[in-house]
Every structure is written in structure tokens, then in C-alpha cells.
Write a protein that holds these residues in place. Sequence first.
Motif, PDB file in Angstrom:
ATOM      1  N   THR A  51       3.848   5.305   4.411  1.00 22.30           N
ATOM      2  CA  THR A  51       4.094   4.293   5.448  1.00 22.30           C
ATOM      3  C   THR A  51       2.947   3.306   5.573  1.00 22.30           C
ATOM      4  OG1 THR A  51       3.108   5.541   7.296  1.00 22.30           O
ATOM      5  CG2 THR A  51       5.435   5.972   6.768  1.00 22.30           C
ATOM      6  N   ARG A  52       1.860   3.533   4.872  1.00 21.10           N
ATOM      7  CA  ARG A  52       0.668   2.692   5.017  1.00 21.10           C
ATOM      8  C   ARG A  52       0.429   1.871   3.752  1.00 21.10           C
ATOM      9  NH1 ARG A  52      -2.771   4.512   9.287  1.00 21.10           N
ATOM     10  NH2 ARG A  52      -1.929   6.361  10.329  1.00 21.10           N
ATOM     11  N   THR A  53       0.265   0.559   3.931  1.00 22.16           N
ATOM     12  CA  THR A  53       0.075  -0.344   2.791  1.00 22.16           C
ATOM     13  C   THR A  53      -0.972  -1.395   3.130  1.00 22.16           C
ATOM     14  OG1 THR A  53       2.436  -0.106   2.258  1.00 22.16           O
ATOM     15  CG2 THR A  53       1.229  -1.890   1.166  1.00 22.16           C
ATOM     16  N   VAL A  54      -1.983  -1.543   2.296  1.00 20.26           N
ATOM     17  CA  VAL A  54      -2.956  -2.620   2.486  1.00 20.26           C
ATOM     18  C   VAL A  54      -2.295  -3.944   2.115  1.00 20.26           C
ATOM     19  CG1 VAL A  54      -5.005  -1.188   2.169  1.00 20.26           C
ATOM     20  CG2 VAL A  54      -3.871  -2.178   0.168  1.00 20.26           C
ATOM     21  N   TRP A  55      -2.620  -5.010   2.807  1.00 20.97           N
ATOM     22  CA  TRP A  55      -1.917  -6.281   2.627  1.00 20.97           C
ATOM     23  C   TRP A  55      -2.043  -6.828   1.218  1.00 20.97           C
ATOM     24  CZ3 TRP A  55      -3.907 -10.854   0.961  1.00 20.97           C
ATOM     25  CH2 TRP A  55      -5.303 -10.981   0.958  1.00 20.97           C
ATOM     26  N   TRP A  56      -3.214  -6.643   0.587  1.00 24.94           N
ATOM     27  CA  TRP A  56      -3.435  -7.250  -0.726  1.00 24.94           C
ATOM     28  C   TRP A  56      -2.624  -6.573  -1.837  1.00 24.94           C
ATOM     29  CZ3 TRP A  56      -5.329  -3.352  -3.629  1.00 24.94           C
ATOM     30  CH2 TRP A  56      -6.142  -2.400  -3.012  1.00 24.94           C
ATOM     31  N   ALA A  57      -2.044  -5.404  -1.557  1.00 23.72           N
ATOM     32  CA  ALA A  57      -1.201  -4.751  -2.554  1.00 23.72           C
ATOM     33  C   ALA A  57       0.032  -5.601  -2.862  1.00 23.72           C
ATOM     34  CB  ALA A  57      -0.776  -3.369  -2.072  1.00 23.72           C
ATOM     35  N   ILE A  61       0.680  -6.618  -6.760  1.00 21.46           N
ATOM     36  CA  ILE A  61       1.804  -5.977  -7.451  1.00 21.46           C
ATOM     37  C   ILE A  61       2.891  -6.972  -7.831  1.00 21.46           C
ATOM     38  CG2 ILE A  61       3.720  -4.348  -7.153  1.00 21.46           C
ATOM     39  CD1 ILE A  61       1.785  -2.643  -5.448  1.00 21.46           C
ATOM     40  N   TRP A  62       3.236  -7.886  -6.912  1.00 23.23           N
ATOM     41  CA  TRP A  62       4.441  -8.681  -7.117  1.00 23.23           C
ATOM     42  C   TRP A  62       4.228 -10.037  -7.757  1.00 23.23           C
ATOM     43  CZ3 TRP A  62       8.105  -5.596  -7.481  1.00 23.23           C
ATOM     44  CH2 TRP A  62       8.219  -4.481  -6.638  1.00 23.23           C
ATOM     45  N   LEU A  63       3.045 -10.643  -7.667  1.00 24.70           N
ATOM     46  CA  LEU A  63       2.843 -11.940  -8.326  1.00 24.70           C
ATOM     47  C   LEU A  63       2.979 -11.844  -9.851  1.00 24.70           C
ATOM     48  CD1 LEU A  63       0.056 -13.729  -6.245  1.00 24.70           C
ATOM     49  CD2 LEU A  63       2.524 -14.155  -6.268  1.00 24.70           C
ATOM     50  N   PRO A  64       2.469 -10.780 -10.498  1.00 23.88           N
ATOM     51  CA  PRO A  64       2.738 -10.653 -11.941  1.00 23.88           C
ATOM     52  C   PRO A  64       4.229 -10.557 -12.264  1.00 23.88           C
ATOM     53  CG  PRO A  64       0.911  -9.246 -11.309  1.00 23.88           C
ATOM     54  CD  PRO A  64       1.513  -9.756 -10.040  1.00 23.88           C
ATOM     55  N   VAL A  65       4.991  -9.915 -11.391  1.00 23.95           N
ATOM     56  CA  VAL A  65       6.442  -9.815 -11.605  1.00 23.95           C
ATOM     57  C   VAL A  65       7.083 -11.190 -11.478  1.00 23.95           C
ATOM     58  CG1 VAL A  65       8.590  -8.768 -10.787  1.00 23.95           C
ATOM     59  CG2 VAL A  65       6.463  -7.445 -10.750  1.00 23.95           C
ATOM     60  N   VAL A  66       6.620 -11.983 -10.504  1.00 20.38           N
ATOM     61  CA  VAL A  66       7.116 -13.352 -10.347  1.00 20.38           C
ATOM     62  C   VAL A  66       6.867 -14.155 -11.620  1.00 20.38           C
ATOM     63  CG1 VAL A  66       6.756 -15.532  -9.108  1.00 20.38           C
ATOM     64  CG2 VAL A  66       6.875 -13.378  -7.836  1.00 20.38           C
ATOM     65  N   PRO A 139       6.159  -1.644   2.290  1.00 21.60           N
ATOM     66  CA  PRO A 139       5.676  -0.765   1.217  1.00 21.60           C
ATOM     67  C   PRO A 139       6.275  -1.145  -0.130  1.00 21.60           C
ATOM     68  CG  PRO A 139       6.281   0.520   3.152  1.00 21.60           C
ATOM     69  CD  PRO A 139       6.748  -0.883   3.409  1.00 21.60           C
ATOM     70  N   PRO A 140       5.460  -1.241  -1.186  1.00 22.34           N
ATOM     71  CA  PRO A 140       5.964  -1.662  -2.507  1.00 22.34           C
ATOM     72  C   PRO A 140       7.099  -0.806  -3.051  1.00 22.34           C
ATOM     73  CG  PRO A 140       3.562  -1.733  -2.453  1.00 22.34           C
ATOM     74  CD  PRO A 140       3.989  -1.088  -1.167  1.00 22.34           C
ATOM     75  N   ALA A 141       7.067   0.492  -2.804  1.00 19.30           N
ATOM     76  CA  ALA A 141       8.139   1.359  -3.308  1.00 19.30           C
ATOM     77  C   ALA A 141       9.482   0.954  -2.699  1.00 19.30           C
ATOM     78  CB  ALA A 141       7.830   2.819  -2.996  1.00 19.30           C
ATOM     79  N   ALA A 142       9.487   0.641  -1.409  1.00 18.35           N
ATOM     80  CA  ALA A 142      10.718   0.220  -0.747  1.00 18.35           C
ATOM     81  C   ALA A 142      11.173  -1.140  -1.264  1.00 18.35           C
ATOM     82  CB  ALA A 142      10.518   0.174   0.764  1.00 18.35           C
ATOM     83  N   THR A 143      10.216  -2.035  -1.506  1.00 18.16           N
ATOM     84  CA  THR A 143      10.557  -3.352  -2.053  1.00 18.16           C
ATOM     85  C   THR A 143      11.216  -3.213  -3.417  1.00 18.16           C
ATOM     86  OG1 THR A 143       8.664  -4.322  -0.903  1.00 18.16           O
ATOM     87  CG2 THR A 143       9.641  -5.619  -2.672  1.00 18.16           C
ATOM     88  N   ALA A 144      10.667  -2.341  -4.253  1.00 19.70           N
ATOM     89  CA  ALA A 144      11.220  -2.133  -5.596  1.00 19.70           C
ATOM     90  C   ALA A 144      12.660  -1.645  -5.533  1.00 19.70           C
ATOM     91  CB  ALA A 144      10.347  -1.141  -6.366  1.00 19.70           C
ATOM     92  N   ILE A 145      12.945  -0.756  -4.610  1.00 18.82           N
ATOM     93  CA  ILE A 145      14.305  -0.238  -4.465  1.00 18.82           C
ATOM     94  C   ILE A 145      15.265  -1.344  -4.027  1.00 18.82           C
ATOM     95  CG2 ILE A 145      15.753   1.324  -3.104  1.00 18.82           C
ATOM     96  CD1 ILE A 145      13.317   3.239  -3.026  1.00 18.82           C
ATOM     97  N   LEU A 167      15.444 -15.146  -8.832  1.00 18.71           N
ATOM     98  CA  LEU A 167      14.916 -13.931  -8.218  1.00 18.71           C
ATOM     99  C   LEU A 167      13.404 -14.042  -8.043  1.00 18.71           C
ATOM    100  CD1 LEU A 167      15.559 -11.042  -7.206  1.00 18.71           C
ATOM    101  CD2 LEU A 167      14.954 -10.236  -9.496  1.00 18.71           C
ATOM    102  N   GLY A 168      12.733 -14.613  -9.056  1.00 14.92           N
ATOM    103  CA  GLY A 168      11.290 -14.784  -8.959  1.00 14.92           C
ATOM    104  C   GLY A 168      10.895 -15.686  -7.804  1.00 14.92           C
ATOM    105  N   GLY A 169      11.655 -16.750  -7.575  1.00 15.94           N
ATOM    106  CA  GLY A 169      11.382 -17.627  -6.444  1.00 15.94           C
ATOM    107  C   GLY A 169      11.556 -16.912  -5.117  1.00 15.94           C
ATOM    108  N   GLY A 170      12.639 -16.136  -5.029  1.00 14.59           N
ATOM    109  CA  GLY A 170      12.843 -15.358  -3.810  1.00 14.59           C
ATOM    110  C   GLY A 170      11.736 -14.349  -3.592  1.00 14.59           C
ATOM    111  N   LEU A 171      11.296 -13.715  -4.681  1.00 17.79           N
ATOM    112  CA  LEU A 171      10.218 -12.734  -4.588  1.00 17.79           C
ATOM    113  C   LEU A 171       8.907 -13.407  -4.205  1.00 17.79           C
ATOM    114  CD1 LEU A 171       9.455  -9.750  -4.935  1.00 17.79           C
ATOM    115  CD2 LEU A 171       9.069 -10.211  -7.371  1.00 17.79           C
TER     116      LEU A 171
END
Length: 237
Positions: A51-57, A61-66, A139-145, A167-171
Motif C-alpha cells: 500500500t506504500r509507494t514513493v512518488w518518484w517510483a 517505472i512508467w516513463l520508459p514504458v511511455v 501503486p505500480p502493481a495495481a497500475t500494471a493490472i 496508450l502511451g499518451g494516456g499513460l
Amino acid sequence: MVAQNFVVDLNKALVFQVGHLGEAYQEWVHQPIVGKEGPRFFDNEVLEFLTRTVWWAVPVIWLPVVCWLGYSSVQMGLTCPHLALLAVLGIFVWTFLEYTLHRFLFHIETKTYWGNTIHYLLHGCHHKHPMDGLRLVFPPAATAILLIPFWNLVKLIATPSTAPVLLGGGLLGYVMYDCTHYYLHHGQPKIGVPQNLKKYHLNHHFRVQNKGFGITSSLWDKVFGTLPPSKVGAKSM
């Protein structure tokens, strides 16, 4: 069953307590406790950690995916001008999704045990402890799902070459949203747009909680008539 006159013990794990509040949950969850230390959610250490996530994660995590999604569209023949246009369209669609989720899902009124429990996990915890820095971003795990059904939806309405960048723009819009949200709570903007956004969002938390659902922009509040008044005489739920 809902216990009558149930009192939440803030010194114990909260998630499985709040459901017992029944109809009193809405009033309880909209009485914020302002403190940077967040409550314990679960007795289980693994669940608590998730349930705990640092903001910079979020950007890490997601900018490389974008970038990878944009590159995929380029590899399939999309030109750079079209890439930029579709990325902006994806961000724009995200702002609408941000507004609708916040207004109609995160602020749904609940009174049953499981309704209260799920609402608290989704958004109620943020209104009860608005300065909890480790529960301000998703949380990144929830975002991935959640990306899986969104990706399938985008593939249905877009061409093979445009679907990845949409999808990348939305992300990217989501990353901007989560980082902006964290900054509005913990940053100290002094002038201009950031300062106005901070006032606008804190107004939603502490004065008029049934208006002002935008985070990165007040656009959709203006469109749908949920813009809070500039001056408020009394706190509203």
C-alpha cells in the motif's frame, strides 16, 4: 453486521475497521487528520508494504514504458508530427478519465461494510489522511493490472500503428497527474498556475469536497458545472 456507534481505533490497522462505521463512514472519512505520518492499513506486513509507494517510483517505472510505446508506433510507420498529435490526444483523454474517476468512483457514497472498506482503500484514506506521502500515488502493481483492459480497449478503437502511442499518451497523462497530485500536497508553489492549482485542490479537501474534481486542470469542472465557488461560507461534503 455493522456495529452500532462503532469507534475506529487509529492505533490499529484501519482497513478492516472502517466498514463497521456503516452510514457514519461518510462523515468520518471527510474529517481529515492532517499529519505526514500515515496510518497502518493491514496487520499483514506484505499487504501493508504493497500500500506504500514513493512518488518518484511513478515516473521511474512508467516513463520508459511511455517512450517504448511511442517508439513502437514509429517503428510501424507513424510520423513524428502524428506521434506528437496522438500523444497529446491521449493526455487529453486522460484528463477526462481523471475527472470522471474522481467524481463518480472515488466519491461514491457507501454505507455497507465492504462498500466502505473498498472506498477507503480507493480514495477514502486520502481524504482522511491527505498528507500521507506514501499513499498519494497509485501503486505500480495495481497500475500494471489496470493497463491490461485499457490496452485491449485502445486496440479495439485504434489502428495497429496508432494504438501504442495513444496508450502511451494516456499513460503520460497519468504520470503527470500522479506527480502533480503529490506536488500539490507536499510542494510549496509561490506563484502562478502551480499555486492556483494547490489552492484549488486543497479547497476540495478542506472546504467543498463535492466539487473541484480535477487535479491537473479545472477544465472538466468548468464543463460539467462542478467548479467550486471562489468564496465558501461553510464546509461542504
